[in-house]
Write a protein that holds these residues in place. Sequence first.
Motif, PDB file in Angstrom:
ATOM      1  N   MET A   8       0.826  -1.201   0.000  1.00  0.00           N
ATOM      2  CA  MET A   8       0.000   0.000   0.000  1.00  0.00           C
ATOM      3  C   MET A   8       0.866   1.259   0.000  1.00  0.00           C
ATOM      4  N   GLU A   9       1.963   1.224   0.715  1.00  0.00           N
ATOM      5  CA  GLU A   9       2.826   2.404   0.814  1.00  0.00           C
ATOM      6  C   GLU A   9       3.738   2.595  -0.404  1.00  0.00           C
ATOM      7  N   HIS A  10       4.166   1.496  -1.038  1.00  0.00           N
ATOM      8  CA  HIS A  10       5.177   1.599  -2.089  1.00  0.00           C
ATOM      9  C   HIS A  10       4.691   1.218  -3.491  1.00  0.00           C
ATOM     10  N   ALA A  11       3.647   0.431  -3.589  1.00  0.00           N
ATOM     11  CA  ALA A  11       3.209  -0.048  -4.909  1.00  0.00           C
ATOM     12  C   ALA A  11       1.879   0.558  -5.346  1.00  0.00           C
ATOM     13  N   GLY A  12       1.332   1.444  -4.543  1.00  0.00           N
ATOM     14  CA  GLY A  12       0.089   2.110  -4.937  1.00  0.00           C
ATOM     15  C   GLY A  12      -1.168   1.282  -4.754  1.00  0.00           C
ATOM     16  N   LEU A  13      -1.085   0.193  -4.020  1.00  0.00           N
ATOM     17  CA  LEU A  13      -2.262  -0.638  -3.752  1.00  0.00           C
ATOM     18  C   LEU A  13      -3.282   0.182  -2.980  1.00  0.00           C
ATOM     19  N   ASP A  14      -4.531   0.180  -3.420  1.00  0.00           N
ATOM     20  CA  ASP A  14      -5.552   0.982  -2.733  1.00  0.00           C
ATOM     21  C   ASP A  14      -6.683   0.131  -2.171  1.00  0.00           C
ATOM     22  N   GLY A  15      -6.457  -1.146  -2.065  1.00  0.00           N
ATOM     23  CA  GLY A  15      -7.448  -2.052  -1.515  1.00  0.00           C
ATOM     24  C   GLY A  15      -7.049  -3.480  -1.853  1.00  0.00           C
ATOM     25  N   ILE A  16      -7.902  -4.421  -1.468  1.00  0.00           N
ATOM     26  CA  ILE A  16      -7.600  -5.815  -1.770  1.00  0.00           C
ATOM     27  C   ILE A  16      -8.842  -6.513  -2.305  1.00  0.00           C
ATOM     28  N   TYR A  17      -8.601  -7.492  -3.138  1.00  0.00           N
ATOM     29  CA  TYR A  17      -9.647  -8.350  -3.689  1.00  0.00           C
ATOM     30  C   TYR A  17      -9.360  -9.751  -3.195  1.00  0.00           C
ATOM     31  N   LEU A  18     -10.299 -10.336  -2.504  1.00  0.00           N
ATOM     32  CA  LEU A  18     -10.121 -11.678  -1.958  1.00  0.00           C
ATOM     33  C   LEU A  18     -11.054 -12.646  -2.670  1.00  0.00           C
ATOM     34  N   ASP A  19     -10.509 -13.725  -3.146  1.00  0.00           N
ATOM     35  CA  ASP A  19     -11.313 -14.758  -3.796  1.00  0.00           C
ATOM     36  C   ASP A  19     -11.386 -15.942  -2.838  1.00  0.00           C
ATOM     37  N   GLY A  20     -12.264 -15.811  -1.861  1.00  0.00           N
ATOM     38  CA  GLY A  20     -12.361 -16.814  -0.812  1.00  0.00           C
ATOM     39  C   GLY A  20     -11.274 -16.575   0.228  1.00  0.00           C
ATOM     40  N   ILE A  21     -11.559 -16.858   1.459  1.00  0.00           N
ATOM     41  CA  ILE A  21     -10.554 -16.713   2.512  1.00  0.00           C
ATOM     42  C   ILE A  21     -10.557 -17.947   3.385  1.00  0.00           C
ATOM     43  N   THR A  22      -9.430 -18.219   3.986  1.00  0.00           N
ATOM     44  CA  THR A  22      -9.319 -19.388   4.859  1.00  0.00           C
ATOM     45  C   THR A  22      -8.916 -19.007   6.267  1.00  0.00           C
ATOM     46  N   PHE A  23      -8.855 -17.712   6.560  1.00  0.00           N
ATOM     47  CA  PHE A  23      -8.472 -17.327   7.905  1.00  0.00           C
ATOM     48  C   PHE A  23      -9.689 -16.870   8.705  1.00  0.00           C
ATOM     49  N   ASP A  24      -9.550 -16.885  10.012  1.00  0.00           N
ATOM     50  CA  ASP A  24     -10.672 -16.610  10.902  1.00  0.00           C
ATOM     51  C   ASP A  24     -10.929 -15.109  11.054  1.00  0.00           C
ATOM     52  N   ARG A  25     -11.970 -14.791  11.809  1.00  0.00           N
ATOM     53  CA  ARG A  25     -12.396 -13.407  12.008  1.00  0.00           C
ATOM     54  C   ARG A  25     -11.298 -12.542  12.631  1.00  0.00           C
ATOM     55  N   GLU A  26     -10.624 -13.065  13.642  1.00  0.00           N
ATOM     56  CA  GLU A  26      -9.581 -12.288  14.322  1.00  0.00           C
ATOM     57  C   GLU A  26      -8.439 -11.946  13.361  1.00  0.00           C
ATOM     58  N   SER A  27      -8.063 -12.884  12.547  1.00  0.00           N
ATOM     59  CA  SER A  27      -7.008 -12.619  11.562  1.00  0.00           C
ATOM     60  C   SER A  27      -7.477 -11.576  10.558  1.00  0.00           C
ATOM     61  N   PHE A  28      -8.724 -11.670  10.133  1.00  0.00           N
ATOM     62  CA  PHE A  28      -9.210 -10.708   9.153  1.00  0.00           C
ATOM     63  C   PHE A  28      -9.348  -9.317   9.750  1.00  0.00           C
ATOM     64  N   LYS A  29      -9.627  -9.228  11.030  1.00  0.00           N
ATOM     65  CA  LYS A  29      -9.660  -7.914  11.695  1.00  0.00           C
ATOM     66  C   LYS A  29      -8.294  -7.237  11.585  1.00  0.00           C
ATOM     67  N   ARG A  30      -7.225  -8.007  11.683  1.00  0.00           N
ATOM     68  CA  ARG A  30      -5.876  -7.454  11.536  1.00  0.00           C
ATOM     69  C   ARG A  30      -5.645  -6.938  10.120  1.00  0.00           C
ATOM     70  N   VAL A  31      -6.151  -7.684   9.128  1.00  0.00           N
ATOM     71  CA  VAL A  31      -6.039  -7.235   7.739  1.00  0.00           C
ATOM     72  C   VAL A  31      -6.752  -5.899   7.566  1.00  0.00           C
ATOM     73  N   ARG A  32      -7.970  -5.810   8.081  1.00  0.00           N
ATOM     74  CA  ARG A  32      -8.761  -4.591   7.929  1.00  0.00           C
ATOM     75  C   ARG A  32      -8.097  -3.402   8.646  1.00  0.00           C
ATOM     76  N   LYS A  33      -7.574  -3.633   9.849  1.00  0.00           N
ATOM     77  CA  LYS A  33      -6.893  -2.558  10.586  1.00  0.00           C
ATOM     78  C   LYS A  33      -5.677  -2.063   9.821  1.00  0.00           C
ATOM     79  N   THR A  34      -4.913  -2.984   9.249  1.00  0.00           N
ATOM     80  CA  THR A  34      -3.741  -2.593   8.459  1.00  0.00           C
ATOM     81  C   THR A  34      -4.175  -1.753   7.264  1.00  0.00           C
ATOM     82  N   LEU A  35      -5.219  -2.164   6.610  1.00  0.00           N
ATOM     83  CA  LEU A  35      -5.737  -1.430   5.457  1.00  0.00           C
ATOM     84  C   LEU A  35      -6.181  -0.026   5.850  1.00  0.00           C
TER      85      LEU A  35
END
Length: 82
Positions: A8-35
């Motif tokens: 996000m900081e160096h490559a201009g990524l402005d979001g993420i596209y997920l095609d199915g996920i295998t991690f739990d809610r707590e892990s995804f909360k970390r992804v969202r906070k980072t975003l």
Amino acid sequence: MEGLKWLMEHAGLDGIYLDGITFDRESFKRVRKTLVRTKPEGLVDYHSSPAAIAQMPYFDRLWFGEGAQYSRDPDYWLVAVS
């Protein structure tokens, strides 16, 4: 999380596209906070089946519909597609 932050900081990524996920809610909360901390306007697009109910509050856009039988009657559309 560091890889996402770097992209996000160096490559201009402005979001993420997920095609199915295998991690739990707590892990995804970390992804969202980072975003949000790195790029508050960043979006999370999610494509899969509605199985990830626990993670739904963290998605901005849903891409469901694969495998839907689009030639069926309006009742099917109301319940299964919309």
